[in-house]
Design an enzyme around this catalytic site. Sequence first.
Site, PDB file in Angstrom:
ATOM      1  CG  ASN A   1     -22.737 -44.813  20.334  1.00  0.00           C
ATOM      2  OD1 ASN A   1     -23.791 -45.148  19.782  1.00  0.00           O
ATOM      3  ND2 ASN A   1     -21.802 -45.677  20.669  1.00  0.00           N
TER       4      ASN A   1
ATOM      5  NE  ARG B   1     -21.036 -47.214  16.908  1.00  0.00           N
ATOM      6  CZ  ARG B   1     -21.508 -48.265  17.565  1.00  0.00           C
ATOM      7  NH1 ARG B   1     -22.273 -48.100  18.609  1.00  0.00           N
ATOM      8  NH2 ARG B   1     -21.205 -49.471  17.163  1.00  0.00           N
TER       9      ARG B   1
ATOM     10  CG  HIS C   1     -15.805 -53.313  15.983  1.00  0.00           C
ATOM     11  ND1 HIS C   1     -15.595 -54.638  16.265  1.00  0.00           N
ATOM     12  CD2 HIS C   1     -16.607 -52.848  16.972  1.00  0.00           C
ATOM     13  CE1 HIS C   1     -16.225 -54.959  17.380  1.00  0.00           C
ATOM     14  NE2 HIS C   1     -16.862 -53.889  17.821  1.00  0.00           N
TER      15      HIS C   1
ATOM     16  NE  ARG D   1     -22.562 -59.303  19.345  1.00  0.00           N
ATOM     17  CZ  ARG D   1     -21.900 -58.164  19.197  1.00  0.00           C
ATOM     18  NH1 ARG D   1     -20.721 -58.144  18.601  1.00  0.00           N
ATOM     19  NH2 ARG D   1     -22.417 -57.041  19.629  1.00  0.00           N
TER      20      ARG D   1
ATOM     21  CD  GLU E   1     -15.302 -47.529  18.223  1.00  0.00           C
ATOM     22  OE1 GLU E   1     -16.113 -48.100  17.507  1.00  0.00           O
ATOM     23  OE2 GLU E   1     -15.101 -47.856  19.411  1.00  0.00           O
TER      24      GLU E   1
END
Length: 393
Positions: A7, A88, A177, A236, A379
């Site tokens: 990532n 990713r 996601h 957020r 992930e």
Amino acid sequence: MKIMSINAGSSSLKFSLFDMTNEEVLASGLFERIGIEGSCYTIKYNGEKLKQEIELPDHSVAVSILLEKLVELGIIASLEEIDGVGHRVVSGGDLYKESVLINDKVIQDLIDLKDYAPLHNPAHVLGINAFKEVLPNTPMIAVFDTAFHQTMDEVSYLYPVPYSWYQDYKVRKYGAHGTSHRYIASTIEKELGRKDLRIISCHLGNGGSITAIKDGKSVDTSMGFTPLAGIMMGTRSGDIDASIIPFIMEKEGKNASEVIDDLNKKSGFLGLSQLSSDSRDIEKGVLEGNKNCILAEQKYIRTVVNYIANYYVLLGGCDVLVFTAGIGENSSSTRLKIVEKLACLGFDLDVEANQVRGELRKISSKNSKSLIYVVPTDEELMIARDTLEIINR
Ligand code: AMP
């Protein structure tokens, strides 16, 4: 087979190296502050942790040091042992519906898609190119956060805005996601031994999204054109009335990107609590009677419950409700408060089973109409699985 999951961010590179015979993590770690003063790396392996400050002028140097160290520490005997590298990628736009083998066209597409993930896609390309330099003959795979949501129909992914915005600029819901929600769906399918399931997957971390999954496919998801939409998050706002943006621009003399920055970085738990973006601080504040924290938590629960109820109706019911990511996996009190609000839909927790952190467990009571699970997301493993599958094809 040994597979590396990567990532890459603009100044960081996170990795996990898997032995795919048993999906065991051989090593994992993080290279930080790449191209910035004070750079360092951490490698965890075999119960040990190596941390070192070292100059990391760019991603290529970070990758060279990573591979050198893996050999030096005896984690692998030589670089030939790495059979594939999975990267990713935040945005595959509407071009990529599944993971792909990376070639020059894919790299160009990632560059061209930068408008949809300006902070992330260019950084992923840096990571991909760095690995290409050091491991030119090793297959590399791109795994997209958006790909899982490409099964949404246009009623889910279109916004009720001028249609030309979609035709001309591809303004639509992409979601995010996806790799996590796909991992959740496949874990639950394996656990229950069937695929014909209506799953509501709640990825509740610092970023958060909820996805409605039917027969293994994403039907709708709470994040939108960007990850700013949907439920309230750590920093957020989630969904708001777009008219607030020009209003604040005028009131505070800001430009649009400054207001969007406020919505991305100064809102959510942080904005309402005026204290912290971390749910643990909010939980502590609630216990101490801090009014702002109580409000922030109530708003969070409300937005999560609203999406779950929305998807319950969309799916025509729910077989399994899943909690995952930092808050979903660890916070028994948040899970309890969410499920209590869903009692009218027949959801019911086993309060004792709910006392769990970070492990796969059924937490619904015998009376619950839907199953409820905690599933730790992974992930990195999903990226490694995709990489292995594509290499084997
Ligand atoms: P993530 O983005 O998945 O890493 O999740 C980060 C969020 O998970 C933060 O809001 C943390 O406060 C929360 N979190 C992590 N560990 C715990 C915990 N043990 N209890 C409650 N929340 C936690």
